[in-house]
Design an enzyme around this catalytic site. Structure first.
Site, PDB file in Angstrom:
ATOM      1  N   ASP A  33       0.826  -1.209   0.000  1.00  0.00           N
ATOM      2  CA  ASP A  33       0.000   0.000   0.000  1.00  0.00           C
ATOM      3  C   ASP A  33       0.856   1.254   0.000  1.00  0.00           C
ATOM      4  OD1 ASP A  33      -2.390  -1.285   0.149  1.00  0.00           O
ATOM      5  OD2 ASP A  33      -2.522  -1.206   2.327  1.00  0.00           O
ATOM      6  N   LYS A  55      -3.566   3.273  -2.991  1.00  0.00           N
ATOM      7  CA  LYS A  55      -4.720   4.031  -3.486  1.00  0.00           C
ATOM      8  C   LYS A  55      -4.425   5.507  -3.308  1.00  0.00           C
ATOM      9  CE  LYS A  55      -7.850   0.392  -1.988  1.00  0.00           C
ATOM     10  NZ  LYS A  55      -7.099  -0.162  -0.835  1.00  0.00           N
ATOM     11  N   MET A 167      -8.148   8.279   9.788  1.00  0.00           N
ATOM     12  CA  MET A 167      -8.728   8.816   8.551  1.00  0.00           C
ATOM     13  C   MET A 167      -9.700   9.965   8.855  1.00  0.00           C
ATOM     14  SD  MET A 167      -9.345   5.273   6.444  1.00  0.00           S
ATOM     15  CE  MET A 167     -10.027   4.340   7.808  1.00  0.00           C
TER      16      MET A 167
HETATM   17  N1  SAH Z   1      -4.274  -0.604   9.121  1.00  0.00           N
HETATM   18  C1  SAH Z   1      -3.807   0.709   9.535  1.00  0.00           C
HETATM   19  C2  SAH Z   1      -4.867   1.781   9.338  1.00  0.00           C
HETATM   20  C3  SAH Z   1      -5.257   1.990   7.884  1.00  0.00           C
HETATM   21  S1  SAH Z   1      -6.378   3.331   7.681  1.00  0.00           S
HETATM   22  C4  SAH Z   1      -3.343   0.633  10.984  1.00  0.00           C
HETATM   23  O1  SAH Z   1      -3.614  -0.346  11.677  1.00  0.00           O
HETATM   24  O2  SAH Z   1      -2.654   1.567  11.410  1.00  0.00           O
HETATM   25  C5  SAH Z   1      -5.269   4.653   7.318  1.00  0.00           C
HETATM   26  C6  SAH Z   1      -5.160   5.611   8.492  1.00  0.00           C
HETATM   27  O3  SAH Z   1      -4.281   5.105   9.483  1.00  0.00           O
HETATM   28  C7  SAH Z   1      -4.601   6.965   8.161  1.00  0.00           C
HETATM   29  O4  SAH Z   1      -5.561   7.816   7.590  1.00  0.00           O
HETATM   30  C8  SAH Z   1      -4.166   7.456   9.530  1.00  0.00           C
HETATM   31  O5  SAH Z   1      -5.289   7.870  10.282  1.00  0.00           O
HETATM   32  C9  SAH Z   1      -3.660   6.173  10.156  1.00  0.00           C
HETATM   33  N2  SAH Z   1      -2.200   6.010  10.044  1.00  0.00           N
HETATM   34  C10 SAH Z   1      -1.559   4.958   9.531  1.00  0.00           C
HETATM   35  N3  SAH Z   1      -0.219   5.106   9.664  1.00  0.00           N
HETATM   36  C11 SAH Z   1      -0.027   6.281  10.298  1.00  0.00           C
HETATM   37  C12 SAH Z   1       1.127   6.996  10.753  1.00  0.00           C
HETATM   38  N4  SAH Z   1       2.375   6.534  10.581  1.00  0.00           N
HETATM   39  N5  SAH Z   1       0.942   8.176  11.376  1.00  0.00           N
HETATM   40  C13 SAH Z   1      -0.292   8.665  11.580  1.00  0.00           C
HETATM   41  N6  SAH Z   1      -1.410   8.037  11.170  1.00  0.00           N
HETATM   42  C14 SAH Z   1      -1.279   6.856  10.552  1.00  0.00           C
END
Ligand code: SAH
Length: 251
Positions: A33, A55, A167
């Site tokens: 991703d 995406k 998100m």
């Molecule tokens: N599966 C992922 C979440 C996917 S949805 C998890 O468990 O973390 C995508 C969202 O995850 C982003 O919009 C943000 O809100 C958050 N996110 C993922 N990585 C991040 C990071 N390094 N710093 C801040 N937010 C993060």
């Protein structure tokens, strides 16, 4: 095992699991991703094929195509690593991919990762639970999807504890308005942690009433609740970034 749905953690490659690192090292093909950190991508062996299905605006890969690709690669008997930011089953649509693989009869496994919903707060020195302050944390999406039920923010305000929004950057003003309408104080502490655990990490603190006005870009985790005023990073005792914030249980 042919296909592994692997959590890549929040960004810092040191936060990969040992299993994720081992699977990456022996992968024939890695399907990843946009959210997977550069430091993690750097661990992909040069011999492995790398497919970016991130995406991004203007270049989306529909979920059905990704699932079909995994099924196809799995049927070829390749060692496939499907690498997802954070944990594959936390807003990662890993469930849909697992369902497609199961339906197609392709062997797969799920390798959990450290989710940004706890890693991002931790990177800012925020414990999502804290004795006497927050006995629960609720992880919720701030993103509205057509055809899916909206989060009931007003009821969520009544749950108490910490609210962790993923998100949620684009909708942050509306989220704040709804939570305040649900009974949270406008002075409730908030922290927004952007690009957590990477070199680009930024932490912004404000109140719920101010959330709509702060500068923050995606990807960010928004933490709402008394613990958001804590900063167990440089200091050994809780530090309130602002004296007008409400510390302690708000209900
Ligand atoms: N599966 C992922 C979440 C996917 S949805 C998890 O468990 O973390 C995508 C969202 O995850 C982003 O919009 C943000 O809100 C958050 N996110 C993922 N990585 C991040 C990071 N390094 N710093 C801040 N937010 C993060």
């Amino acid at each position: 095992m042919t296909v592994a749905l692997v959590g890549a953690g929040p960004g810092d490659p040191d936060l990969l699991t040992i299993k994720a690192a081992r699977l990456l090292a022996s992968a024939d093909v890695v399907v990843h991703d946009a959210l997977v950190g550069d430091g993690v991508l750097a661990l992909i062996p040069a011999t492995a094929e790398r497919i970016d299905v991130g995406k991004r605006p203007g270049r989306p890969t529909p979920q059905e195509m990704i699932s079909a690709l995994l099924v196809e690669l799995g049927r070829q008997g390749k060692r496939v690593v499907r690498l997802k930011g954070g944990d594959p089953f936390v807003f990662g649509r890993g469930g849909e991919e697992a369902a497609a693989l199961a339906e197609a009869g392709v062997a797969f496994e799920v390798v959990p990762g450290i989710t940004s919903s706890v890693a991002a707060p931790a990177a800012a020195g925020i414990p999502v639970t804290h004795r006497g302050v927050s006995a629960a944390f609720t992880v919720v999406t701030g993103h509205r999807r057509p055809g899916e039920p909206d989060v009931d923010w007003r009821s969520l305000a009544a749950v108490g504890g910490t609210i962790v929004v993923l998100m949620g950057v684009a909708q942050r003003a509306g989220i704040a308005t709804e939570l305040i309408a649900g009974g949270l104080s406008p002075t409730t502490p908030v922290a927004a942690i952007q690009s957590a655990t990477t070199d680009a990490q930024l932490v912004d603190r404000c109140t719920l009433g101010e959330l709509g006005d702060i500068d923050v870009d995606s990807p960010a985790v928004i933490v709402i609740g008394a613990v958001a005023a804590f900063e167990f990073v440089r200091a050994l005792t809780p530090v309130a970034a602002r004296t007008d914030l409400v510390i302690g249980d708000q209900r």
